[in-house]
Design a protein around this motif. Structure first.
Motif: not given
Length: 231
Positions: A123-133
């Motif tokens: 999901s977009a939310n998962d991708l965004l958070l994984k990208g931040i981390l």
């Protein structure tokens, strides 16, 4: 040119890590991610020691430049764009040579395509958070590289930092460039499409920018500024 060289180095790391993971990740033994974490550091090692420009690391460096007023917004955005496009060009070019060599076949190709399909269904939310981390950890490697004096210590921390983002499956936009370029050039399923890749890359790139700038550059700039004032 240095950005393109970094794109080349990413493919070298992907070729090694996917080949190793493909050999190990068999018969229900899911050791592939560990193999990727232990072998992909060659990419960042080549960038640091041979010389290269990586978009994700520059998100941290350029933000510090902005905050210290050593850089201007227009120049910063221009350099980040050039670096991003250079990384993309290098990744696509060497991905083409890699696929044309018929090296990513058998278990290597299977592991690579399976990994890509998994990423593209996130999901977009998962991708965004994984990208931040992910870029928080990657930029820590950049920060530690400048702080440490011994090359052995620099290399060890670089390996640990890459292991910390690769094994948990965090999202790195430039590594994904190479991975998706290879997958699109190989015979692949209908799940892997250019539109899905572009959408995925957009969220991961945004997350990487936030992770390197907001979560690492800003705190260290603030602390350094406070120390200078105290002195």
């Amino acid at each position: 040119m240095l950005s393109m060289m970094s794109g080349f180095f990413v493919i070298v790391g992907l070729a090694l890590s996917c080949s190793t993971a493909g050999i190990i990740d068999v018969e229900g033994k899911l050791y592939g991610k560990i193999a990727v974490g232990l072998t992909f550091p060659i990419s960042l090692g080549l960038m640091h020691f041979a010389g290269g420009e990586l978009f994700t690391g520059n998100c941290f460096i350029m933000t510090v430049g902005l905050l210290t007023k050593a850089m201007k917004w227009r120049r910063t955005l221009y350099l980040l764009l050039v670096c991003y496009m250079g990384n993309l060009a290098g990744s696509v070019l060497l991905a083409f040579l890699y696929v044309e060599s018929h090296a990513p076949v058998g278990r290597t190709g299977y592991f690579l395509l399976e990994t890509v399909e998994s990423k593209l269904t996130s999901s977009a939310n998962d991708l965004l958070l994984k990208g931040i981390l992910c870029n928080f950890v990657v930029c820590l490697a950049v920060w530690l590289f400048y702080r440490m004096k011994e090359e052995t210590a620099q290399l060890l921390m670089l390996i640990y930092c890459v292991f910390a983002f690769a094994t948990p499956g965090l999202e790195h936009s430039i590594a994904n460039m190479g991975l998706y370029a290879i997958a699109l050039l190989l015979p692949h399923s209908e799940t892997i499409t250019l539109s899905a890749v572009v959408q995925n890359m957009a969220w991961v790139t945004l997350g990487n920018m936030i992770g390197g700038s907001v979560f690492l550059a800003v705190p260290y700039w603030y602390v350094s500024r406070a120390k200078i004032r105290a002195a």
